[in-house]
Design an enzyme around this catalytic site. Structure first.
Site, PDB file in Angstrom:
ATOM      1  N   ASN A 100       0.839  -1.211   0.000  1.00  0.00           N
ATOM      2  CA  ASN A 100       0.000   0.000   0.000  1.00  0.00           C
ATOM      3  C   ASN A 100       0.871   1.257   0.000  1.00  0.00           C
ATOM      4  O   ASN A 100       0.578   2.210  -0.726  1.00  0.00           O
ATOM      5  CB  ASN A 100      -0.926   0.015   1.214  1.00  0.00           C
ATOM      6  CG  ASN A 100      -2.145  -0.846   1.003  1.00  0.00           C
ATOM      7  OD1 ASN A 100      -3.041  -0.470   0.244  1.00  0.00           O
ATOM      8  ND2 ASN A 100      -2.174  -2.007   1.621  1.00  0.00           N
TER       9      ASN A 100
ATOM     10  N   ARG B 139       9.266   0.051  19.742  1.00  0.00           N
ATOM     11  CA  ARG B 139       7.994   0.363  20.417  1.00  0.00           C
ATOM     12  C   ARG B 139       8.254   1.324  21.588  1.00  0.00           C
ATOM     13  O   ARG B 139       7.537   2.293  21.780  1.00  0.00           O
ATOM     14  CB  ARG B 139       7.391  -0.947  20.940  1.00  0.00           C
ATOM     15  CG  ARG B 139       6.060  -0.761  21.666  1.00  0.00           C
ATOM     16  CD  ARG B 139       5.718  -1.993  22.484  1.00  0.00           C
ATOM     17  NE  ARG B 139       5.544  -3.165  21.638  1.00  0.00           N
ATOM     18  CZ  ARG B 139       4.360  -3.678  21.308  1.00  0.00           C
ATOM     19  NH1 ARG B 139       3.258  -3.133  21.748  1.00  0.00           N
ATOM     20  NH2 ARG B 139       4.288  -4.746  20.556  1.00  0.00           N
TER      21      ARG B 139
ATOM     22  N   ASN C 130      -6.178   5.426   8.716  1.00  0.00           N
ATOM     23  CA  ASN C 130      -5.791   4.005   8.746  1.00  0.00           C
ATOM     24  C   ASN C 130      -6.580   3.238   7.700  1.00  0.00           C
ATOM     25  O   ASN C 130      -7.711   3.598   7.369  1.00  0.00           O
ATOM     26  CB  ASN C 130      -6.093   3.408  10.125  1.00  0.00           C
ATOM     27  CG  ASN C 130      -5.656   1.950  10.247  1.00  0.00           C
ATOM     28  OD1 ASN C 130      -4.559   1.587   9.831  1.00  0.00           O
ATOM     29  ND2 ASN C 130      -6.508   1.110  10.805  1.00  0.00           N
TER      30      ASN C 130
ATOM     31  N   HIS D  59      -8.074  -0.600   7.085  1.00  0.00           N
ATOM     32  CA  HIS D  59      -8.331  -1.874   7.765  1.00  0.00           C
ATOM     33  C   HIS D  59      -8.841  -2.878   6.727  1.00  0.00           C
ATOM     34  O   HIS D  59      -9.737  -2.545   5.941  1.00  0.00           O
ATOM     35  CB  HIS D  59      -9.357  -1.681   8.884  1.00  0.00           C
ATOM     36  CG  HIS D  59      -9.514  -2.912   9.702  1.00  0.00           C
ATOM     37  ND1 HIS D  59      -8.603  -3.284  10.674  1.00  0.00           N
ATOM     38  CD2 HIS D  59     -10.437  -3.890   9.664  1.00  0.00           C
ATOM     39  CE1 HIS D  59      -8.980  -4.435  11.206  1.00  0.00           C
ATOM     40  NE2 HIS D  59     -10.090  -4.827  10.610  1.00  0.00           N
TER      41      HIS D  59
HETATM   42  C1  GAR Z   1      -3.077  -4.363   4.560  1.00  0.00           C
HETATM   43  O1  GAR Z   1      -3.976  -5.324   4.066  1.00  0.00           O
HETATM   44  C2  GAR Z   1      -3.734  -3.516   5.639  1.00  0.00           C
HETATM   45  O2  GAR Z   1      -5.108  -3.334   5.437  1.00  0.00           O
HETATM   46  C3  GAR Z   1      -3.471  -4.356   6.863  1.00  0.00           C
HETATM   47  O3  GAR Z   1      -2.153  -4.822   6.701  1.00  0.00           O
HETATM   48  C4  GAR Z   1      -1.927  -5.033   5.303  1.00  0.00           C
HETATM   49  C5  GAR Z   1      -0.579  -4.447   4.936  1.00  0.00           C
HETATM   50  O4  GAR Z   1      -0.219  -4.796   3.632  1.00  0.00           O
HETATM   51  N1  GAR Z   1      -3.635  -3.582   8.056  1.00  0.00           N
HETATM   52  C6  GAR Z   1      -4.133  -4.078   9.183  1.00  0.00           C
HETATM   53  O5  GAR Z   1      -4.435  -5.251   9.323  1.00  0.00           O
HETATM   54  C7  GAR Z   1      -4.288  -3.067  10.334  1.00  0.00           C
HETATM   55  N2  GAR Z   1      -5.192  -3.565  11.324  1.00  0.00           N
HETATM   56  P1  GAR Z   1       0.966  -4.058   2.868  1.00  0.00           P
HETATM   57  O6  GAR Z   1       2.160  -4.045   3.843  1.00  0.00           O
HETATM   58  O7  GAR Z   1       1.266  -4.902   1.687  1.00  0.00           O
HETATM   59  O8  GAR Z   1       0.504  -2.685   2.530  1.00  0.00           O
END
Ligand code: GAR
Length: 186
Positions: free
Chosen positions: A14, A58, A101, A103
């Site tokens: 992303n 963290r 964010n 999700h």
């Molecule tokens: C994405 O699918 C995002 O929606 C999710 O982590 C993935 C990261 O993918 N986020 C969560 O689960 C937050 N609660 P990426 O590193 O390939 O962008």
């Protein structure tokens, strides 16, 4: 020119789409990729786009190091793209309505503690749902409960595995996340 920071803990597909989208934008640019991990692919993707990176533990985040860096870099918007740590309240308060964010499910379903990445898709599969999707929302003190800005759904085939579901969700994320961020920025 608005300055975006992307916080990511993993692969960063992303983040890459967002960097691509704003590469030639006249209103915003990705000024920083920040991660709580030092060995994740999102940092390589940042290099490809010549975007500076910042890594922190963290503990350092809890002590205010990340907030300090975001201020130093004059960041206007914080984008969480697969960022898996709970954000400290002072950081959330520093970006009122300017922390976004994504999700990988249709909130309020499959939100909350432990619901991230593949855990979400496995839960959706186990429930036998006929559809899933993405939620783009503002971040408030209760992580997945901020104001919803955008949702999109996709159908699940009974033969889909959790990995197939993840792929469908990623496709939606890549298609919509950059343009929804763009639409928020004035
Ligand atoms: C994405 O699918 C995002 O929606 C999710 O982590 C993935 C990261 O993918 N986020 C969560 O689960 C937050 N609660 P990426 O590193 O390939 O962008």
């Amino acid at each position: 020119m608005q300055r975006l920071a992307i916080l990511a803990s993993g692969s960063g597909s992303n983040a890459e789409k967002i960097m691509e989208h704003f590469q030639k934008s006249k209103k915003a640019s990705v000024a920083l990729i920040a991660s709580n991990k030092t060995d994740v692919f999102v940092l390589e993707r940042a290099k490809k786009f010549q975007v500076p990176t910042f890594t922190f533990s963290r503990k350092e985040m809890q002590e205010g190091k990340l907030l300090e860096k975001l201020k130093q870099e004059k960041i206007d918007w914080v984008i969480l793209a697969g960022f898996l740590l709970k954000i400290p309240e002072d950081l959330i308060r520093a970006f009122p309505d300017r922390m976004v964010n994504i999700h990988p499910a249709l909130l309020p379903n499959y939100g909350g503690k432990g619901m991230y990445g593949m855990h979400v898709h496995e839960a959706v599969k186990a429930a036998g749902d006929e559809s899933t999707g993405i939620t783009i929302h503002l971040v408030n003190e209760n992580y997945d409960e901020g104001k919803i800005i955008f949702q999109a759904a996709t159908a699940i085939d009974p033969s889909d595995t959790p990995e197939d579901i993840a792929q469908k969700v990623h496709a939606l994320e890549h298609r919509y996340f950059p343009e929804v961020i763009d639409s928020l920025i004035k």
